[in-house]
Design a protein around this motif. Structure first.
Motif, PDB file in Angstrom:
ATOM      1  N   ARG A 124      29.947  15.892  -9.043  1.00 16.39           N
ATOM      2  CA  ARG A 124      29.227  15.157  -7.996  1.00 16.39           C
ATOM      3  C   ARG A 124      29.797  13.760  -7.810  1.00 16.39           C
ATOM      4  O   ARG A 124      29.879  13.255  -6.694  1.00 16.39           O
ATOM      5  CB  ARG A 124      27.737  15.099  -8.358  1.00 16.39           C
ATOM      6  CG  ARG A 124      26.872  14.408  -7.316  1.00 16.39           C
ATOM      7  CD  ARG A 124      25.399  14.637  -7.612  1.00 16.39           C
ATOM      8  NE  ARG A 124      25.060  14.279  -8.994  1.00 16.39           N
ATOM      9  CZ  ARG A 124      23.865  14.509  -9.532  1.00 16.39           C
ATOM     10  NH1 ARG A 124      22.921  15.118  -8.828  1.00 16.39           N
ATOM     11  NH2 ARG A 124      23.619  14.151 -10.776  1.00 16.39           N
ATOM     12  N   THR A 154      33.954  20.277  -2.884  1.00 13.33           N
ATOM     13  CA  THR A 154      32.644  20.925  -2.948  1.00 13.33           C
ATOM     14  C   THR A 154      32.674  22.028  -3.998  1.00 13.33           C
ATOM     15  O   THR A 154      33.744  22.552  -4.337  1.00 13.33           O
ATOM     16  CB  THR A 154      32.247  21.556  -1.598  1.00 13.33           C
ATOM     17  OG1 THR A 154      33.139  22.654  -1.320  1.00 13.33           O
ATOM     18  CG2 THR A 154      32.297  20.538  -0.465  1.00 13.33           C
ATOM     19  N   ASP A 167      19.540  20.672 -10.176  1.00 10.83           N
ATOM     20  CA  ASP A 167      20.983  20.423 -10.077  1.00 10.83           C
ATOM     21  C   ASP A 167      21.742  21.745 -10.003  1.00 10.83           C
ATOM     22  O   ASP A 167      22.687  21.899  -9.231  1.00 10.83           O
ATOM     23  CB  ASP A 167      21.479  19.633 -11.291  1.00 10.83           C
ATOM     24  CG  ASP A 167      20.905  18.229 -11.357  1.00 10.83           C
ATOM     25  OD1 ASP A 167      20.558  17.676 -10.298  1.00 10.83           O
ATOM     26  OD2 ASP A 167      20.813  17.693 -12.472  1.00 10.83           O
ATOM     27  N   VAL A 182      24.245  23.127  -6.889  1.00 12.06           N
ATOM     28  CA  VAL A 182      25.690  23.383  -6.950  1.00 12.06           C
ATOM     29  C   VAL A 182      26.036  24.865  -6.839  1.00 12.06           C
ATOM     30  O   VAL A 182      27.207  25.222  -6.726  1.00 12.06           O
ATOM     31  CB  VAL A 182      26.318  22.794  -8.229  1.00 12.06           C
ATOM     32  CG1 VAL A 182      26.135  21.297  -8.290  1.00 12.06           C
ATOM     33  CG2 VAL A 182      25.784  23.486  -9.490  1.00 12.06           C
TER      34      VAL A 182
END
Length: 290
Positions: free
Chosen positions: A32, A51, A71, A75
């Motif tokens: 991140r 990404t 989180d 992702v």
């Protein structure tokens, strides 16, 4: 050698991804905070992606190691999550310490895309990650585990499939429950040694080889005697893990009175500003008024 993606380059993920690269796997990383990915690429052979989806493109195995359930879903299942880039037949391997519920959700999402999934939380701390000596507790299918087992050898001293999806996370809860009681017991022992006037180093040199011995005693008694707590697994992370265990216990009916008590002791340490101290800082709570 496999083409792999590693998402999450914290104190654990950074060296774990490094071991994969050092073993010869083709590694693409995502973090991140891009600066961490850049630092990783300057340390190891590999590339970075903008990404999670881009990192996962063409990867046989996609590893995640992030902070918590939210989180993890961000992702993996987010707009630019890894699942958007993964190809049928590849496997998502989650090293996050998260809930068993989120492991089952990810397993279902992977199944719908013809992807494999393993929940694979680890134990061994930062030192274990850096030295490639982690213990991995796994949930999933035998076929997915068999495909990934050789890759785990890059950074694990042991790994074992323990049941269907979610079983790895449940086993990690067992691990943290056991550690909580051990650290509290060790803290009280160190406190007692100091109050009694004994030579603490001499005492622990003897008893660590007997029935009282543990990894915590061997690796933490010296720093606890010196009131050094600025390293290792943080109190904030431990409280996250214990809350996961306590929430699961409320659902399955397990009684965890000592774990609940130690969790509140850690809350006391947090309240005194010790959230980023090592978990052995439970000792500070006992010595506060000594």
């Amino acid at each position: 050698m496999a083409k792999v993606a590693f998402i999450g380059l914290g104190v654990m993920g950074f060296p774990m991804a490094g071991h994969l690269a050092n073993a010869g796997h083709e590694v693409c990383v995502y973090n991140r905070t891009p600066a961490k990915a850049e630092a990783w690429c300057s340390t190891y052979t590999g590339r970075m992606a903008e990404t999670p989806a881009a990192a996962a493109e063409g990867a046989e195995f996609v590893f995640t190691c992030v902070g918590n359930d939210d989180d993890l879903l961000s992702v993996t299942d987010g707009d630019t999550g890894a699942l958007k880039g993964m190809s049928a037949g590849s496997t998502l391997i989650d090293h996050t310490t998260a809930s068993a519920d989120v492991a089952r959700v990810l397993n279902q999402l992977c199944s719908e895309q013809n992807l494999g999934f393993l929940d694979a939380p680890v134990s061994g701390g930062q030192a274990g990650a850096e030295n490639g000596r982690l213990s991995i507790m796994l949930g999933g299918t035998e076929s997915d585990y068999s495909k990934a087992a050789q890759v785990f050898e890059c950074y694990a001293a042991s790994h074992k499939l323990l049941g269907p999806a979610g079983s790895g996370q449940l086993a990690k809860m067992v691990n943290q429950i056991a550690i909580a009681g051990l650290v509290q017991g060790l803290s009280e022992a160190v406190h007692f040694v100091k109050q009694s006037g004994l030579d603490g180093e001499a005492v622990f040199d003897v008893i660590q080889h007997g029935a009282a011995g543990s990894w915590q005693m061997v690796n933490r008694h010296k720093t606890m005697l010196e009131n050094e707590f600025d390293f290792g697994f943080a109190v904030d992370w431990m409280r996250k893990d214990l809350n996961i265990a306590l929430n699961e216990a409320r659902k399955n009916g397990a009684r965890l009175p000592v774990t609940a008590l130690v969790d509140q002791f850690y809350a006391d340490v947090q309240a005194e500003g010790g959230g980023r101290l090592d978990t052995s800082s439970l000792l500070k709570r006992l010595e506060k008024d000594s």
